[in-house]
Each structure stands twice: as structure tokens, then as C-alpha cells.
Motif scaffolding. Structure first.
Motif, PDB file in Angstrom:
ATOM      1  N   LYS C  34       0.941  -1.374   0.048  1.00  0.00           N
ATOM      2  CA  LYS C  34       0.081   0.032  -0.382  1.00  0.00           C
ATOM      3  C   LYS C  34       1.165   1.224  -0.332  1.00  0.00           C
ATOM      4  N   THR C  35       0.335   2.015  -0.275  1.00  0.00           N
ATOM      5  CA  THR C  35       0.705   3.841  -0.494  1.00  0.00           C
ATOM      6  C   THR C  35       0.501   4.258   1.122  1.00  0.00           C
ATOM      7  N   LEU C  36       0.822   4.998   1.319  1.00  0.00           N
ATOM      8  CA  LEU C  36       1.079   6.242   2.881  1.00  0.00           C
ATOM      9  C   LEU C  36       0.767   7.573   1.679  1.00  0.00           C
ATOM     10  N   GLY C  37       0.553   9.015   1.779  1.00  0.00           N
ATOM     11  CA  GLY C  37       0.087   9.902   0.923  1.00  0.00           C
ATOM     12  C   GLY C  37       0.636  11.038   1.847  1.00  0.00           C
ATOM     13  N   VAL C  38       1.677  11.530   2.518  1.00  0.00           N
ATOM     14  CA  VAL C  38       1.597  12.576   3.415  1.00  0.00           C
ATOM     15  C   VAL C  38       2.049  14.256   2.559  1.00  0.00           C
ATOM     16  N   VAL C  39       1.159  15.047   3.098  1.00  0.00           N
ATOM     17  CA  VAL C  39       0.775  15.979   2.545  1.00  0.00           C
ATOM     18  C   VAL C  39       0.887  16.947   3.732  1.00  0.00           C
ATOM     19  N   GLY C  40       1.833  18.079   2.495  1.00  0.00           N
ATOM     20  CA  GLY C  40       1.890  19.435   3.975  1.00  0.00           C
ATOM     21  C   GLY C  40       3.115  20.547   3.385  1.00  0.00           C
ATOM     22  N   GLU C  41       3.070  21.431   3.224  1.00  0.00           N
ATOM     23  CA  GLU C  41       4.155  22.390   3.509  1.00  0.00           C
ATOM     24  C   GLU C  41       5.049  22.778   3.818  1.00  0.00           C
ATOM     25  N   SER C  42       5.689  23.406   3.424  1.00  0.00           N
ATOM     26  CA  SER C  42       7.226  23.780   4.311  1.00  0.00           C
ATOM     27  C   SER C  42       6.638  23.539   6.133  1.00  0.00           C
ATOM     28  N   GLY C  43       7.687  23.551   6.579  1.00  0.00           N
ATOM     29  CA  GLY C  43       7.446  23.383   8.302  1.00  0.00           C
ATOM     30  C   GLY C  43       5.838  22.934   8.384  1.00  0.00           C
ATOM     31  N   SER C  44       5.799  21.749   7.656  1.00  0.00           N
ATOM     32  CA  SER C  44       4.398  21.146   8.308  1.00  0.00           C
ATOM     33  C   SER C  44       4.835  20.304   9.445  1.00  0.00           C
ATOM     34  N   GLY C  45       6.493  19.751   9.304  1.00  0.00           N
ATOM     35  CA  GLY C  45       7.030  18.739   9.565  1.00  0.00           C
ATOM     36  C   GLY C  45       7.009  16.889   9.861  1.00  0.00           C
ATOM     37  N   LYS C  46       6.702  17.292   8.463  1.00  0.00           N
ATOM     38  CA  LYS C  46       6.622  16.075   7.383  1.00  0.00           C
ATOM     39  C   LYS C  46       8.055  15.410   6.911  1.00  0.00           C
ATOM     40  N   SER C  47       8.821  16.070   6.823  1.00  0.00           N
ATOM     41  CA  SER C  47      10.361  15.204   6.372  1.00  0.00           C
ATOM     42  C   SER C  47      10.587  14.952   7.908  1.00  0.00           C
ATOM     43  N   VAL C  48      10.461  15.271   8.883  1.00  0.00           N
ATOM     44  CA  VAL C  48      11.168  15.677  10.214  1.00  0.00           C
ATOM     45  C   VAL C  48      10.377  14.067  10.871  1.00  0.00           C
ATOM     46  N   THR C  49       9.350  14.061  10.560  1.00  0.00           N
ATOM     47  CA  THR C  49       8.639  12.882  11.010  1.00  0.00           C
ATOM     48  C   THR C  49       9.090  11.268  10.372  1.00  0.00           C
ATOM     49  N   PHE C  50       9.581  11.533   9.293  1.00  0.00           N
ATOM     50  CA  PHE C  50      10.137  10.538   8.861  1.00  0.00           C
ATOM     51  C   PHE C  50      11.962   9.846   8.113  1.00  0.00           C
ATOM     52  N   LEU C  51      12.200  11.255   8.920  1.00  0.00           N
ATOM     53  CA  LEU C  51      13.778  11.141   9.226  1.00  0.00           C
ATOM     54  C   LEU C  51      13.619  10.301  10.817  1.00  0.00           C
ATOM     55  N   THR C  52      12.686  10.551  11.444  1.00  0.00           N
ATOM     56  CA  THR C  52      12.302   9.439  12.790  1.00  0.00           C
ATOM     57  C   THR C  52      12.520   8.545  12.768  1.00  0.00           C
ATOM     58  N   VAL C  53      11.423   7.801  11.841  1.00  0.00           N
ATOM     59  CA  VAL C  53      10.445   6.367  11.599  1.00  0.00           C
ATOM     60  C   VAL C  53      12.163   6.039  11.564  1.00  0.00           C
ATOM     61  N   MET C  54      13.012   6.470  10.364  1.00  0.00           N
ATOM     62  CA  MET C  54      14.236   5.614   9.820  1.00  0.00           C
ATOM     63  C   MET C  54      15.299   6.405  11.205  1.00  0.00           C
ATOM     64  N   GLY C  55      15.151   6.742  12.312  1.00  0.00           N
ATOM     65  CA  GLY C  55      16.072   6.848  13.218  1.00  0.00           C
ATOM     66  C   GLY C  55      17.657   7.753  12.457  1.00  0.00           C
ATOM     67  N   LEU C  56      17.097   8.644  11.889  1.00  0.00           N
ATOM     68  CA  LEU C  56      18.457   9.698  11.457  1.00  0.00           C
ATOM     69  C   LEU C  56      18.638  11.301  12.051  1.00  0.00           C
ATOM     70  N   VAL C  57      17.282  11.072  13.007  1.00  0.00           N
ATOM     71  CA  VAL C  57      17.504  13.000  13.863  1.00  0.00           C
ATOM     72  C   VAL C  57      18.302  12.141  14.801  1.00  0.00           C
ATOM     73  N   ASP C  58      19.408  13.556  15.357  1.00  0.00           N
ATOM     74  CA  ASP C  58      20.508  12.870  16.000  1.00  0.00           C
ATOM     75  C   ASP C  58      20.018  13.109  17.214  1.00  0.00           C
ATOM     76  N   PRO C  59      20.341  12.163  18.424  1.00  0.00           N
ATOM     77  CA  PRO C  59      20.056  11.681  19.141  1.00  0.00           C
ATOM     78  C   PRO C  59      20.987  12.468  20.294  1.00  0.00           C
ATOM     79  N   ARG C  60      21.686  13.428  20.387  1.00  0.00           N
ATOM     80  CA  ARG C  60      21.879  14.267  20.818  1.00  0.00           C
ATOM     81  C   ARG C  60      21.067  15.361  20.964  1.00  0.00           C
ATOM     82  N   HIS C  61      20.290  16.067  20.057  1.00  0.00           N
ATOM     83  CA  HIS C  61      19.754  17.543  19.694  1.00  0.00           C
ATOM     84  C   HIS C  61      18.070  16.477  19.739  1.00  0.00           C
ATOM     85  N   ALA C  62      18.289  15.623  19.847  1.00  0.00           N
ATOM     86  CA  ALA C  62      16.836  15.742  19.364  1.00  0.00           C
ATOM     87  C   ALA C  62      15.968  14.657  19.959  1.00  0.00           C
ATOM     88  N   GLN C  63      14.887  14.724  21.128  1.00  0.00           N
ATOM     89  CA  GLN C  63      14.191  13.897  21.520  1.00  0.00           C
ATOM     90  C   GLN C  63      12.873  13.241  21.219  1.00  0.00           C
TER      91      GLN C  63
END
Lengths: 323, 351, 342
Positions: C34-63
Motif C-alpha cells: 500500500k501507499t501512504l501519501g503525506v501532504v504538507g507545506e514547508s514547516g509541516s513536520g512531514k520530513s522530520v516525521t520520517f527522518l525520525t521513523v528512519m532513526g536519522l534525527v541526531d539523538p544528541r539534539h532531539a528527543q
């Protein structure tokens, strides 16, 4: 590739003329009478006149320049010193190894300090190591080589007797009249000048390496590598280092080329008979051929090192490799 | 609604960028044919949309028209006057009549200057009004584009992308130009902000009877704002027509492919749509294909014809002014990928 | 079991101005194929969400809090070593800009082989064979020769194909595509989207398509999430979302699109600017731009509640059902009449 080299060669010839003509023009502008100095203190006005004629100093400046070029092309010689009639070729041949020892040795020192430190402080920005490093960088950038050299020489040479205060020893033994010789003595005498160089340049290079590594770390392809599951070590070694060293290579090449023309302050402080010191004494004696010779030599160094940088760059970066 | 007086006419416009190679004396070994024969007429009060993919020459074309680049060949007439070879002094009064709005609102505003200076600069350059008059005019302009006069003393970095584009538009409006050339003015903006800017441009056009050349890669945007549309491919105009002609009855297979490639924001329509997917990439403008530039990617390609004869930009379709350059134009629209390959015999050349 | 299940995900960044909640309250579940579409403008948090899912946010700076289940395995709190095993093998990611997402000084082949060698215990020769194989699969002509080329020798579309190849070379079950066609031309976008569709059919993977383009979502997605100011504001099956959006921001998004058959008419515009992730408004994130704003919107974040229109349709809005129904019907009628008038 050959085309590239040929174009570089034309550039070299062009640069050679620009640099030497400027040297002659400056010499012409400065009021000085090298003939009087060359003839010695006891010389009569007639002697001075004779010397002046002999050195072609009674000819217009463009003619003197013509003799210089003719001498270079026909005899492949940079001429003779006004002061002691020694061949400029042999003066440079004698001095260049000293300067080269200082510059290359210093480069090994400053690179082996600044690359690891730069990388470490880029990996942990605003950490204690980073802050300490940046403080030292600031001191190193602000300090003058004479001051650093004198402090080192006073502390380690005069007070602690760990190193010689000044002086130079030949790397290759066998030169007549030398007080000391051989690799060990050479390195022993060079250690303080190298450290002086290290403090001067490491500061700049730590900052350069740190900035480049940090910039590369935020590149999209580094994120791609992490998304592949690459370890931090792998990311660093294969994706960050080579890309972040590209600008460092350029700056290093330019610095080395320039420094080979003579490190005037460091050579003077540590009494090293290199090109820098030679230029100073030639300047005091209005010894035009020696000055011109050193200018030609350092122009060639700059050109050669730029060439090396270009070739290295092509090797490191496929984007500018000639296809 | 638009008057029929001709404002801009472009004839046979060409812009080649030389590629040089050599030792000391660089020989010209070839050229990038960025724009290679473009003609169009633009009436006052009208909007001409220019679409095409990257490398099609649309931006170069715009810069040539504004005389920011010197065309290699061809003629540009502004209000009936040939301006192609006017020198700087002679261009001055004409520069007042045509302004540009650029794509990147972050890069096209000087970050060290205040908004008041940026917007008022054209007034200063053309020595219009006293300082106080200029200031009043700038504040008026800021209001016109939906900013506040209090923004006069701020710096560009204090504004969002959409607001910066408004500043760019205010600057373009400062000296009441007749023609505004917009080069991808909304591509860098968010969808909701894009709508604001498109509406603003439309309002300004009505209020000041502006004429636009509107360059974009987004077909929906071009379709929304344009009266007439020109489709470019590798430096050439392949189809020109009114918006309705071009979008409802495209004649050139490339136009068809472009139209069918745009995703439709309606699930049922989108899934059932018949799509033409082109093969490969746009070839390099350094070495463009012979004859019809589109033939290597064209689903209707006929060997021996399309790669030999260059098709002229001819009247096609039912309405006047609908031109396309194709030997085998589309008979109807929409068409599926399979249908498009079975074409009727050639039009035009009886041989 | 869903391929990817996210529950109440929140990412908070430590900044100089204190803690900043970039994303919170994101939940969804995505099945295989299946495909999930995630829509949003800049600043919507859509990229941060999936960097978090990938474990790619730096744990030193993010909780990070909440839960990310990949094939039933919890990713949040997993060791870095385990995350590295999963990234690029079970879950792959492609990014917006194919021009900068490949290492410029390594060959395409080297970069593909690297992806193989990190996860499989094979020889370099075998890795190279797989690299050529996958390049064929993403339709790169003469793949056995092009494998030795550098990224700059490829066009943008070709590089995005290489990125897809690299993400798929270890046969992941989930592919996260962050604006994969935004930087591409429209005909190239069509090629890439078709390729992704075909690969999804063949490999039965789940795709998350992060985009700002409602058209792409309408064509490819089964389910859609609309994000705004770091929150999910609406979530539904794609047909329900487009047929009966429940939230003023979604209305605005649909209205601000230049529509197919409504040339020349005025677009419905959302006033103001998208909010910055670092400084989100109090209450409903959309309240400063909303035409229907009430006092409560400025203080309380509306709960994600269930809509009667559609099965799994959720939205955030304080407006009562009647007002929303009335408003949407009026808007819809306007849009339809525009279509009819054209």
C-alpha cells in the motif's frame, strides 16, 4: 591532459615575465647604488664607475633586463651576485634545501596536528575540545612568527636547553667546513622552526578542516549513506573525508608554493641560511641578481605547486577530470 | 477584455552560447543553442505563458527579450520599435517599460539593503521624483502588493518566501512598466502561498493593464494565468495557441505528453487517466537532434521524415493563431499511449 | 500485521531557546503493497516525521517518544547497531534532490555495492552483479557500463533512478520517498512515478510518499495524511479525503490549486505564511490563517476526532459538524460550478 599542461606552461612563462619585470621596475624606482657597495669601502670614484660599467648599471633599466633574459636563455644562468660574484644559481641551490626542509617539515607537523584536531572538533561542535581548540586557533592566528619564534627559542633553547637556540645542519653529511651534519642533527636543529610553523599554520588549517568537515557532514549524500545503514566510521572515512579535503588540498598547495620562496621571519629568528634570509641580505646590498633569482625561483615553485594541486584535484574529484 | 494593440513582437530569436576550447587562443568548437528560432506576438494587457522543461531555453528567451542578454540573431520589437540593437542610453527609456520578476525570492533581493531601498531603486536609477516622493511611492507600492508601509525599513531576511516575492513584484511595479516578465515567480513557494501570488499578479494586471510574459514549468499554473501559451522544447517553440486551444486540443505530441504527465488532484480522474510516458531524457542543447528536435522521444516518430525534414510552425486545429510544428499532429484529445502511435497520414506536405 | 505502524510519534528538538516540539501526535499504519501519501507545506513536520521513523534525527539534539513498529519490531529505543541493520535493508529511503544525494567522488557502482556489502555477506564481485542487476530493473540502459560512471555523468531523472535502485537493492519492505519528484521535470516525474508503481507491484513493498503535490497523492496513495505545523490535521482514505475533506486547511489546500477546468478564475487563497516549526502558534496550529477561527482555537489544540464520512477518517477541528458540512457543501458547489462554467 597535454593540452592542459601546455596551457599551464604558457601561463608559467607569462608569470615569469610579469614577476621579473616588476622586480626590475621596483629596483629601478628605489634610489640605490649597488656599484658603490659592490666596489667596497676603499674604492675610488673611478673604481665605482668601472664597476658600474662592468655590472651594466650604466645602461637603461630595460637594457639591463634584456641582459638578464639573454643570460638566462643563452647561458641558462640567473647571473652573478653584484656583491661577491658568486653564481646566483649556486646561491639558490645552497639556500633552497634549507627553506624546503623548513617548509615541508613544518607542513608535516601542521597537517598531522590540524587534520585530526579539525575533524574531532567538527564531530563535536561546541564541546570542550572544540572550544579549547578554537581558543588556540585564535591565538595562533593573531600571533606573529617572530614573537612565537623568540618565545620558543628562549624557552626551549636558552632556559631549558632542550634544543639549539638557532642554526642549521645539513641533512646530507660531507659538506666542507660544517660544524654539524647528518639527519639527526638536522632534525634536532629544525625542531623549533617546525613548531613555529606548526603554530602559525595549524591554527588556520584546524579552522579550515573543521569548517569543511562540518559542511560535508550536512551534505545530502552523507544522509543517504546513513539511510543505507552505514556506520558512523564508514560515513566518515568513505563519504566525508575525501570530499572535505578537496578545498584543503588547494590551500595547502598555494601555501607550500608561497612559503618555498622564503620564510623570512622564521629563517631570520633561527638563523637558518635559507632563501628568506638571503633575500633580506640581498635587499640590504641592493643585490638585484640575487633578488631576481629568488623571485624567479619562488614563481616556479608557485606554478609547480598549483600544477600539483590541479593534478591531485583531478584525481580526487571525478567531476573535473578531463574526459 | 484585452485591447488588440501589439506591445511585443519577437521574430526569429536565437541565442547561442559559444563553447570554446583551445590553448591560448580559444577556438569556438560549437555552441549551445539555447534559443533557436522563436517567434511570437504579445498584445497589450495579455498574458503569454511559456512552458517547457529544464533546458528548453525559456529563461534565456526571457532574458533576451528584456535585453539582459544580447540575442545572437532575430529581432525584438517593443511598441513597434526595433530594440534588438539599441545601446545602453537608447535602452534606458525602454527599460522603464519592462521589468523582470525572478524565481528565487531569496537570491534576487540584496540581503544588505532595506526593503525601501530595494523597491525604490528603479525610481532612483531613472531619477524619478524627490526623496520624499520616492518614499511615499514605495510605501504605496508596499501596500499595493499586500505588505505594510511599516516594512519600509526592514531587511529581506525578515520576510518569508511569499512576502519576498511580493517585494520583488513591488520593485518591478515601481516605475509603472507596461510589460513584466515573470521567470518562474511561484516555483519556489508553498502551494497556499503560490495561490496568493497568482491572485496578486492577476489583480495587478487588471488594475494597471499590465502585460505579462509568464514563464513556468508547472502546467496548471500556466493554464491558470495565461491567455495564450507557448510550449518550448530544446530552444524552439513547438506549439502556440490560446489557452483553450492548447490545453483542450493539443496538436503537438510533446504538448500532449506534457499535459498527460501532470498528476490530477482528483483520485478517480487521476487513476483512470490515459497517460503518455515519454522515454529517455531531454537531449543536450549542445548537440540537439536533427530536423524535428523531438523525434528521438516522439511516440509518433516516422523514420525518413521527422529526422530529415524540420517541421515548420504552421496553423493547425480549427482556430486561427493555433500553431504547431509537427508532421503528424494529434487528431484529437485525449489520447492514450497506444492510440497516439497509430497516426493518420501526414498533413501539409504533398509528396 | 502492518509493515509500518506509528503510534503517537513526537520529536522534540533541544535548541538554544529551550525545547521545541517539531512533531507530535502522529499515528498511522501502513500495510504491505500500500501507499501512504503525506501532504504538507514547508514547516509541516512531514520530513522530520520520517527522518525520525528512519532513526536519522541526531539523538544528541532531539528527543523522540511514541512508537515505531517495523514489521512488529520497535524501532524507537533500538540500539544504533540494530538500527543500522534495519536501515537500508528492511526500510529504504529516497530524497528530494537527486543532484546532491549521491556522493560525487564515488562511482554509481561503488555506492550501490556499498549498500549490498553493509547488509549482505557477499563478495564484491557478487555485490557488483547485484548492482548491475538492480540498475537494469530501474531501466538504466547499458547498465553494465554505466555502473562505472560517476553521478555527474547522469541526468537528474537517471540519478533519481539510481537512488531508487540503491534504496531497493536489499529488497526492503518499506520505502520512504521524501519529495522524490519535486526537483524533476514533469515528463521525468511521470517516468519515475510509473517506475515506482511497477516496482511496488513486483516487490509488494509499502511506500510512504511525502509530497506537497496533491496531484501525486491523488494518483498514487491509498491513504493520506495532511500535516500542518507539526501535527496531523486530517487523515483518511484518498477518495474520502478528496470527496469530503473535513478541515479548513484541507479545504484551503484544495481550493488554492489551480484547477483543471477553472482557468482564469480567482484561486481560493489561504492568507499568511506556513508556521515555523520552531515557533508554532498556541492552540490549533492553523488558527492564525483560518477563516473560521473561534476563541477556543487560539487556546486549545483540537483532538483528532473521527468523521462520519468514510471509515477511517480523522481530523482536528473545533467547528461543529453542521457548520463544517454547510461550509464544505458551499465550497464544493462553487468549485463544481466553476468546472461547469468552463
Amino acid at each position: 591532459m597535454t593540452q592542459f599542461l601546455i596551457r599551464r606552461l604558457f601561463w608559467a612563462v607569462f608569470l615569469f615575465f610579469v614577476a621579473t619585470i616588476i622586480t626590475y621596475l621596483i629596483f629601478w624606482v628605489i634610489p640605490a647604488d649597488p656599484a658603490a657597495l659592490a666596489a667596497g669601502k676603499a674604492a675610488s670614484p673611478a673604481d665605482i664607475l668601472r664597476v658600474r660599467h662592468f655590472l651594466h648599471l650604466d645602461r637603461p633599466i630595460w637594457e639591463q633586463y634584456y641582459y638578464f633574459v639573454q643570460n638566462l636563455v643563452v647561458h641558462r644562468s640567473l647571473g652573478m651576485s653584484f656583491v661577491n660574484r658568486e653564481s646566483v644559481d649556486s646561491i639558490i641551490g645552497k639556500d633552497a634545501p634549507v627553506t624546503a626542509s623548513l617548509v615541508f617539515g613544518g607542513a608535516v607537523f601542521w597537517l598531522s596536528l590540524s587534520i585530526p584536531v579539525g575533524i574531532l572538533s567538527a564531530l563535536r561542535p561546541r564541546s570542550i575540545l572544540d572550544r579549547i581548540t578554537m581558543t588556540f586557533v585564535l591565538i595562533g592566528i593573531s600571533a606573529h612568527p617572530v614573537w612565537i619564534g623568540l618565545i620558543l627559542s628562549f624557552l626551549f633553547g636558552y632556559k631549558l636547553h632542550l634544543t639549539p637556540i638557532a642554526g642549521y645542519c645539513n641533512f646530507i653529511p660531507g659538506s666542507p667546513g660544517a660544524q654539524c651534519e647528518g639527519p639527526v642533527q638536522w632534525a634536532y636543529h629544525m625542531i623549533l622552526p617546525w613548531i613555529t610553523f606548526m603554530i602559525l599554520f595549524a591554527a588556520l588549517y584546524v579552522r579550515l578542516v573543521r569548517a569543511n568537515v562540518m559542511e560535508t557532514m550536512s551534505e545530502d549524500y552523507v544522509r543517504t549513506a546513513r539511510a543505507k545503514g552505514a556506520s558512523e566510521r564508514r560515513v566518515m572515512v568513505h563519504h566525508v573525508l575525501r570530499n572535505s579535503m578537496l578545498p584543503v588540498v588547494t590551500i595547502l598547495g598555494m601555501d607550500l608554493g608561497l612559503a618555498l620562496g622564503g620564510a623570512i621571519f622564521t629563517e631570520t629568528i633561527f638563523n637558518l641560511p635559507g632563501l628568506g634570509r638571503e633575500v633580506i641580505s640581498a635587499y640590504n646590498a641592493d643585490d638585484l641578481p640575487v633578488i631576481t633569482g629568488v623571485v624567479v625561483f619562488s614563481t616556479i615553485c608557485v606554478i609547480i605547486f598549483n600544477l600539483i594541486v590541479d593534478v591531485t584535484y583531478g584525481f580526487l574529484d571525478p567531476r573535473i577530470r578531463p574526459s | 477584455m484585452s485591447s488588440t494593440s501589439e506591445l511585443l513582437r519577437v521574430e526569429g530569436l536565437e541565442k547561442y552560447f559559444p563553447v570554446r576550447r583551445g590553448l591560448i587562443f580559444q577556438r569556438e568548437v560549437g555552441s549551445v543553442k539555447a534559443v533557436d528560432g522563436v517567434d511570437f506576438v504579445l498584445n497589450a494587457g495579455e498574458t503569454l505563458g511559456v512552458v517547457g522543461e529544464s533546458g528548453c531555453g525559456k529563461s534565456t528567451m526571457a532574458r533576451c527579450v528584456a535585453r539582459l542578454l544580447q540575442p545572437t540573431a532575430g529581432k525584438i520589437f517593443f511598441e513597434g520599435r526595433d530594440i534588438t540593437h539599441l545601446d545602453r542610453t537608447a535602452m534606458r527609456p525602454i527599460r522603464r517599460e519592462m521589468m523582470m520578476v525572478f524565481q528565487d525570492p531569496y537570491a534576487s533581493l540584496n540581503p544588505r539593503k532595506r526593503v525601501g531601498f530595494i523597491v525604490g531603486e528603479p525610481l532612483e536609477v531613472h531619477r524619478i521624483g524627490t526623496n520624499a516622493e520616492r518614499k511615499r511611492r514605495v510605501q504605496e507600492l508596499l501596500e499595493i502588493v499586500g505588505l505594510s508601509p511599516e516594512h519600509y525599513n526592514r531587511f529581506p531576511h525578515e520576510f518569508s518566501g511569499g512576502q519576498r516575492q511580493r517585494i520583488g513584484i513591488a520593485r518591478a511595479l515601481a516605475i509603472n512598466p507596461k510589460l513584466i516578465i515573470c521567470d518562474e515567480p511561484v516555483s519556489a513557494l508553498d502551494v497556499s502561498v503560490q495561490a496568493q501570488i497568482l491572485n496578486l499578479l492577476k489583480d495587478l494586471q487588471e488594475e494597471f493593464n499590465l502585460t505579462y510574459v509568464f514563464i513556468a514549468h508547472d502546467l496548471n499554473v500556466v493554464r491558470h494565468i495565461s491567455d495564450r501559451v507557448m510550449v518550448m522544447y530544446l530552444g524552439r517553440a513547438v506549439e502556440v495557441g490560446t489557452r483553450n486551444d492548447l490545453f483542450r486540443e493539443p496538436k503537438h505530441p510533446y504538448t500532449g505528453a506534457l499535459l498527460s504527465a501532470v498528476p490530477i488532484a482528483e483520485p478517480a480522474l487521476g487513476r483512470s487517466r490515459r497517460q503518455i510516458v515519454l522515454e529517455g531524457d531531454v537531449p543536450s542543447p549542445l548537440n540537439p537532434p536533427e530536423a524535428c528536435r523531438f523525434h528521438p522521444r516522439c511516440p509518433r516518430f516516422v523514420p525518413g521524415k521527422c529526422d530529415v525534414d524540420s517541421p515548420a510552425l504552421l496553423q493547425m486545429g480549427s482556430n486561427e493563431g493555433h500553431l504547431a510544428s509537427c508532421h503528424f499532429p494529434l487528431e484529437r484529445w485525449p489520447m492514450s499511449d497506444d492510440e497516439i502511435r497509430q497516426h493518420a497520414p501526414m498533413v501539409g506536405a504533398p509528396d | 500485521m502492518p509493515a509500518l505502524e506509528v503510534k503517537d510519534l513526537a520529536t522534540t528538538f533541544h535548541t538554544d531557546d529551550g525545547l521545541v516540539k517539531a512533531v507530535s501526535g502522529v499515528s498511522f499504519s501502513l500495510d504491505q503493497g500500500k501507499t501512504l501519501g503525506v501532504v504538507g507545506e514547508s514547516g509541516s513536520g512531514k520530513s522530520v516525521t520520517f527522518l525520525t521513523v528512519m532513526g536519522l534525527v541526531d539523538p544528541r539534539h532531539a528527543q523522540v517518544s511514541g512508537s515505531v513498529l517495523l514489521n512488529g519490531e520497535e524501532m524507537l529505543g533500538a540500539s544504533q547497531a540494530r538500527l543500522r541493520q534495519i536501515r537500508g535493508a528492511t526500510i529504504g529511503m529516497i530524497f528530494q534532490d537527486p543532484m546532491t544525494s549521491l556522493n560525487p567522488v564515488k562511482t554509481i557502482g561503488w555506492q550501490l555495492e556499498e549498500a549490498v556489502l553493509i547488509h549482505q555477506d557477499v563478495t564484491r564481485k557478487e555485490a557488483r552483479r547485484q548492482a548491475i542487476e538492480i540498475l537494469k530493473e530501474v531501466e538504466i540502459p547499458r547498465s553494465d557500463q554505466r555502473v562505472d560512471d560517476y553521478p555527474h555523468q547522469f541526468s537528474g531523472g537517471m540519478r533519481q533512478r539510481v537512488m531508487i535502485a540503491m534504496a531497493l537493492i536489499n529488497n526492503p519492505e518499506v520505502l520512504i520517498a521524501d519529495e522524490p519528484t519535486t526537483a524533476l521535470d514533469v515528463t521525468t516525474q511521470a517516468q519515475i512515478l510509473r517506475l515506482m508503481g511497477r516496482l511496488q507491484q513486483e516487490h509488494q513493498m509499502a511506500i510512504v510518499m511525502v509530497t506537497h503535490d496533491l496531484g501525486v497523492v491523488a494518483e498514487l496513495a491509498n491513504d493520506v495524511i495532511v500535516m500542518y505545523g507539526g501535527k496531523v490535521v486530517e487523515q483518511a482514505n484518498v477518495d474520502d479525503l478528496f470527496a469530503r475533506p473535513e478541515m479548513p486547511y484541507t479545504w484551503g489546500l484544495l481550493g488554492s490549486l489551480p484547477r483543471l477546468n477553472a482557468e482564469g478564475s480567482r484561486l481560493e487563497q489561504i492568507p499568511g505564511q506556513p508556521p515555523s516549526l520552531l515557533n508554532p502558534p498556541r492552540g490549533c496550529p492553523f488558527n492564525p490563517r483560518c477563516a473560521f477561527v473561534m476563541d477556543v482555537c487560539r487556546t486549545d489544540l483540537p483532538e483528532l476526532r473521527r468523521s462520519d464520512n468514510g471509515e477511517e477518517h480523522y481530523f482536528r477541528c473545533h467547528l461543529d459538524d453542521e457548520t463544517r458540512t454547510r461550509t464544505w457543501e458551499a465550497k464544493h458547489a462553487a468549485l463544481v460550478s466553476k468546472d461547469a462554467a468552463a
